[in-house]
Design an enzyme around this catalytic site. Structure first.
Site, mmCIF file in Angstrom:
data_model
loop_
_atom_site.group_PDB
_atom_site.id
_atom_site.type_symbol
_atom_site.label_atom_id
_atom_site.label_comp_id
_atom_site.label_asym_id
_atom_site.label_seq_id
_atom_site.Cartn_x
_atom_site.Cartn_y
_atom_site.Cartn_z
ATOM 1 N N ASP A 197 -21.530 118.531 8.826
ATOM 2 C CA ASP A 197 -22.124 117.377 8.147
ATOM 3 C C ASP A 197 -23.130 117.950 7.165
ATOM 4 O OD1 ASP A 197 -23.772 115.277 7.361
ATOM 5 O OD2 ASP A 197 -24.070 114.487 9.400
ATOM 6 N N TYR A 212 -33.951 118.648 17.381
ATOM 7 C CA TYR A 212 -32.848 117.792 16.972
ATOM 8 C C TYR A 212 -32.415 118.062 15.548
ATOM 9 C CZ TYR A 212 -29.673 114.109 16.071
ATOM 10 O OH TYR A 212 -28.526 113.439 15.741
ATOM 11 N N LYS A 266 -26.040 115.497 16.144
ATOM 12 C CA LYS A 266 -25.082 115.784 17.221
ATOM 13 C C LYS A 266 -24.022 116.734 16.691
ATOM 14 C CE LYS A 266 -25.697 113.760 21.170
ATOM 15 N NZ LYS A 266 -25.870 114.634 22.318
HETATM 16 P P1 13P Z 1 -24.573 112.543 12.904
HETATM 17 O O1 13P Z 1 -24.743 113.576 13.998
HETATM 18 O O2 13P Z 1 -23.140 112.117 12.782
HETATM 19 O O3 13P Z 1 -25.162 113.023 11.620
HETATM 20 O O4 13P Z 1 -25.328 111.211 13.358
HETATM 21 C C1 13P Z 1 -26.698 111.305 13.592
HETATM 22 C C2 13P Z 1 -27.355 110.011 13.944
HETATM 23 O O5 13P Z 1 -28.519 110.045 14.178
HETATM 24 C C3 13P Z 1 -26.622 108.741 14.014
HETATM 25 O O6 13P Z 1 -27.472 107.683 14.364
HETATM 26 MG MG MG Z 2 -25.094 112.780 9.709
HETATM 27 MG MG MG Z 3 -21.481 113.237 12.275
#
Ligand code: 13P
Ligand code: MG
Ligand code: MG
Ligand code: 13P
Length: 373
Positions: A13, A230, A233
């Site tokens: 990402d 953090y 994800k």
């Molecule tokens: P991503 O990991 O897909 O960037 O999503 C992060 C997020 O905080 C969604 O609420």
């Molecule tokens: Mg994202």
């Molecule tokens: Mg993502």
């Protein structure tokens, strides 16, 4: 001996459009240009660029084996180039998954996720590339178990002599950084003790016990553990081989007819159903979700990626989507309460340390409980 081919799926990402919902077409176009150039140079045999939610997926074939520095460099440079486009458009979280400024030979541990397998193409080589958004690598444990160890999912385990001996599962402990191998069906109860806890134990790969050939491989990076804070994800990917000694396509896809609960969703801090969708439907919006999974099928032909077949576009998965949305409605009503919200130690954007610090002086010890009268 037939020449081996490697399938490398590497994802990152590097900026969401809008928020965390999707990838801007300009980033996909930039990635396609760089993949085409690498095919012309002979580094890649073939490539397909797509997205799941806000994650760019580079599906590449080549002859250099897994963990090849040139292939990883190519993926890294592609994500860096896409980040420049994302910065120009001020996309959300531009460069989010690139955790370091300097690439050092292997993309693992640097932010992007990678699933790679080397194989000798069979007479026909159907593969499925799974890509998920708003969840974590442990999300593959349940479907991989169903595909390769559950005869109620996979009729071939009972019917096909080439599958009857079962499969071997390599499991990684993402916290203690160890690995362990189990033979199914004999050791399924031990296997389940670990993989039933997908925040810590992940199935890395699956092998046929009949041929010793690789059947599946997943990405098992844990971004939060890499960065120590953090950073998003680590939305996972996985490659599964199908037919002729492996689960049939319908057996590979069947687990996703039952949306299981996975960790991720809003702020990486909630449990929610994994909803099977087409690429066009992979734009999480509802509370930044619910978590999505896309499945693209390819026939490999001398390394060429013949496809894709966008499997979850099929109406056969409409009912699973409806179930997932009902589950989402139910869970959302719990708001900030567990088990919708993740347990404190699993929360990605946790405010707990700050709250506890501020409240420290207000905590008073409880009177000890009298245990003897
Ligand atoms: P991503 O990991 O897909 O960037 O999503 C992060 C997020 O905080 C969604 O609420
Ligand atoms: Mg994202
Ligand atoms: Mg993502
Ligand atoms: P294979 O032996 O080619 O895997 O055939 C099984 C099948 O396709 C049933 O769905």
């Amino acid at each position: 001996m037939a020449q081996k081919i490697t399938v490398s799926v590497i994802k990152a990402d590097v900026g969401g459009f809008v928020g965390h919902s999707d990838v801007h077409p300009a980033l996909l176009n930039r990635a396609r240009e760089l993949m085409s150039a690498a095919i012309e140079q002979g580094l890649l045999v073939d490539a397909y660029v797509t997205h799941a939610g806000d994650d760019i997926n580079l599906i590449m074939t080549h002859r250099r084996g897994p963990d090849n520095p040139d292939i990883h460099q190519l993926a890294w440079d592609t994500f860096v180039a896409c980040t420049a486009v994302a910065k120009d458009l001020k996309l959300y979280g531009a460069g989010q998954d690139l955790l370091t400024d300097a690439f050092s030979g292997n993309i693992r541990g640097m932010g992007p996720g990678a699933a790679e397998m080397e194989l000798t193409e069979r007479d026909s080589e159907p593969i499925v590339v799974f890509m998920a958004d708003k969840t974590e690598p442990g999300a593959w444990n349940w479907p991989l178990y169903k595909m390769f160890a559950d005869p109620f999912n996979t009729a071939g385990l009972v019917i096909d002599p080439k599958m009857h001996k079962g499969f071997r599962f390599e499991v990684h402990d993402l916290i203690d950084k160890k690995r362990v191998v189990f033979d199914a069906p004999e050791e399924i109860y031990d296997l389940l003790v670990l993989i039933g806890s997908p925040g810590r134990f992940c199935i890395k790969s699956v092998y046929s016990r009949t041929t010793d050939e690789i059947g599946a491989v997943s990405s098992t990076e844990r971004l939060s553990m890499i960065a120590g804070r953090y950073v998003g994800k680590d939305d996972p990917v996985m490659i599964v081989r199908s037919q002729s000694g492996f689960p049939a396509i319908g057996e590979v896809l069947e687990p996703f007819a039952m949306p299981h609960l996975v960790a991720g969703w809003m702020r990486g801090s909630h449990n929610g159903p994994l909803m099977p969708v087409s690429v066009a439907q992979a734009t999480p919006t509802r509370f930044d979700g619910p978590p999505r999974v896309v499945a693209l099928g390819f026939q490999l032909a001398g390394g060429r990626l013949v496809g894709p077949q966008d499997f979850f576009a099929d109406i056969a998965f409409d009912e699973a989507r409806r179930t997932a949305l009902q589950m989402a409605n139910y869970l959302r009503r719990l708001g900030p309460f567990e088990p919708h919200r993740l347990p404190l130690d699993e929360m990605e954007y946790t405010t707990l340390p700050h709250v506890m610090e501020r409240l420290e002086s207000r905590f008073e010890p409880l009177q000890p409980i009298r245990t003897e009268l």
